[in-house]
Design a protein around this motif. Sequence first.
Motif, mmCIF file in Angstrom:
data_model
loop_
_atom_site.group_PDB
_atom_site.id
_atom_site.type_symbol
_atom_site.label_atom_id
_atom_site.label_comp_id
_atom_site.label_asym_id
_atom_site.label_seq_id
_atom_site.Cartn_x
_atom_site.Cartn_y
_atom_site.Cartn_z
ATOM 1 N N GLU A 132 -12.411 -6.712 2.568
ATOM 2 C CA GLU A 132 -11.889 -5.028 2.961
ATOM 3 C C GLU A 132 -10.850 -4.667 1.874
ATOM 4 O OE1 GLU A 132 -10.452 -5.438 7.174
ATOM 5 O OE2 GLU A 132 -12.480 -5.424 7.938
ATOM 6 N N ALA A 133 -10.844 -3.668 1.717
ATOM 7 C CA ALA A 133 -10.029 -2.993 0.648
ATOM 8 C C ALA A 133 -9.582 -1.221 1.183
ATOM 9 C CB ALA A 133 -10.838 -2.940 -0.613
ATOM 10 N N TYR A 134 -8.740 -0.970 0.176
ATOM 11 C CA TYR A 134 -8.531 0.515 0.578
ATOM 12 C C TYR A 134 -8.316 1.284 -0.722
ATOM 13 C CZ TYR A 134 -3.792 -1.441 -0.585
ATOM 14 O OH TYR A 134 -2.855 -2.209 -1.164
ATOM 15 N N ILE A 135 -8.453 2.373 -0.877
ATOM 16 C CA ILE A 135 -8.530 3.157 -2.181
ATOM 17 C C ILE A 135 -7.259 3.384 -2.767
ATOM 18 C CG2 ILE A 135 -9.352 5.210 -3.204
ATOM 19 C CD1 ILE A 135 -11.757 5.448 -1.275
ATOM 20 N N ARG A 150 -13.442 -1.223 -9.644
ATOM 21 C CA ARG A 150 -13.782 0.156 -9.849
ATOM 22 C C ARG A 150 -14.868 0.218 -9.804
ATOM 23 N NH1 ARG A 150 -9.874 -1.961 -13.434
ATOM 24 N NH2 ARG A 150 -7.890 -0.785 -13.604
ATOM 25 N N LEU A 152 -8.082 9.624 2.536
ATOM 26 C CA LEU A 152 -7.836 8.478 2.130
ATOM 27 C C LEU A 152 -6.687 7.740 2.432
ATOM 28 C CD1 LEU A 152 -9.805 9.097 -1.277
ATOM 29 C CD2 LEU A 152 -10.895 8.165 0.943
ATOM 30 N N TRP A 191 -12.076 0.173 3.686
ATOM 31 C CA TRP A 191 -13.426 -0.072 3.150
ATOM 32 C C TRP A 191 -13.904 -1.556 3.358
ATOM 33 C CZ3 TRP A 191 -16.527 3.717 0.250
ATOM 34 C CH2 TRP A 191 -16.195 5.223 0.349
ATOM 35 N N THR A 203 -7.258 -5.852 1.000
ATOM 36 C CA THR A 203 -5.981 -5.482 1.914
ATOM 37 C C THR A 203 -5.327 -7.015 2.118
ATOM 38 O OG1 THR A 203 -7.658 -6.358 3.757
ATOM 39 C CG2 THR A 203 -7.366 -4.224 3.405
ATOM 40 N N ARG A 251 0.968 -1.259 -0.051
ATOM 41 C CA ARG A 251 -0.009 0.035 0.041
ATOM 42 C C ARG A 251 0.885 1.471 0.139
ATOM 43 N NH1 ARG A 251 -4.848 1.619 4.385
ATOM 44 N NH2 ARG A 251 -5.586 3.484 3.398
ATOM 45 N N LEU A 301 -15.981 -3.791 1.312
ATOM 46 C CA LEU A 301 -16.763 -3.777 -0.075
ATOM 47 C C LEU A 301 -18.026 -4.824 0.024
ATOM 48 C CD1 LEU A 301 -13.676 -3.858 -2.464
ATOM 49 C CD2 LEU A 301 -14.910 -2.105 -1.414
ATOM 50 N N TYR A 326 -10.152 0.151 -6.081
ATOM 51 C CA TYR A 326 -10.157 -0.183 -4.715
ATOM 52 C C TYR A 326 -9.091 -1.696 -4.832
ATOM 53 C CZ TYR A 326 -14.306 2.373 -3.185
ATOM 54 O OH TYR A 326 -15.101 3.456 -2.843
ATOM 55 N N LYS A 327 -8.521 -1.672 -3.908
ATOM 56 C CA LYS A 327 -7.624 -2.788 -3.715
ATOM 57 C C LYS A 327 -7.812 -3.697 -2.406
ATOM 58 C CE LYS A 327 -2.751 -4.630 -4.490
ATOM 59 N NZ LYS A 327 -3.011 -5.595 -5.420
#
Length: 343
Positions: A102-105, A171, A60, A67, A121, A16, A69, A118-119
């Motif tokens: 769970e993901a992060y931008i 996306r 962010l 996040w 974690t 990240r 998802l 988003y990807k």
Amino acid sequence: MPVQLLPASAAAFAPRASSVNVVLGSKVEPWLTQTLKRINRIKRPLNSVPQHQRCLTETLSSSNAIWTLASLMLSKAPETELRKDSNPLVEALFNYQVIHLEAYIVHVDMVLRNEVAYKLTPDTIESLIEYHKDIHCVNAKANTYDWSEKDQQCKKLHEDFVQAINKFVFRTHVSALEGLEEDGAGELLSGKSDEVKTNVMALFKPLLPPPPRIIDVVRQPPLLPSSPAAQSMWTQAPTPVSLPAPVESWRVLPSSPSVASTSADSGNSSIWANIGMSEVQIPSPPPAFSQPYSSAGLFYGSPVVTSPIPHLPLPSMLAPQCGVSVGYNSFGWDRYQEYTTTM
């Protein structure tokens, strides 16, 4: 097709980044301004595009900006090890687990594509890889028949999943930022979670056995007269078939006694003439013929086998003895004049 602008942090196995790539247009949408004012505890000036970009980037990029998802309910063990219970609630508690995606931008683009990327974690990726190896692959092997390269194919299936889940990037439209919460965390709105579930579950590929091999049927070519094998077959002498000699029609006895014989042998007529009425013995009842007369002997075929025909008197043999002296009981034809005068 527009170029997909993604930072290096969106690549597979990439860590990240410390800062999120945010690209804003020349004019900021009013809903973005209201969202940033709602999540910021400390009042910050948001009067220009750079101020909006700086505030959104810092929010962010926080380590707490995670996040959710979607959430998946998956089994805890292979199908053969699941607990059976009459109570469905007990089965659900002991046999299933919930994995939160769970993901992060990693990217925000409000100029070209108006999308947010988003990807997943590392913890989410690790949980999905463990489930795929220990449960999904085990079920896939149990539900398919065995072949020589089954273990290698299953191993390759797991390796492909590891690559795919690390490359997975979701996306969606930038309007998803309306679900932004404090510390940069958030949750997808407007039914986008179902889309994430569909995309993630599509990465769990089935174990496909190899297609059946097509066996070529070797057919023997047809034998032609010019081939050596055919020559030996055609040159074989045919088996001689014995045919009965043709029978002349004038030598066949007539089927009815009323027809005179046409034989050219005069000796036969003398034999019939010398036989008297008393010498002829007709059995009572007359014997049944085993087979009626057939004219099949006139043609080529197997000879007709019949039983011997008894000698019957013909009119020619009775001619010398028949006359006016022959009478019926006491009436004689030679005394015809005497009877006619007395009557």
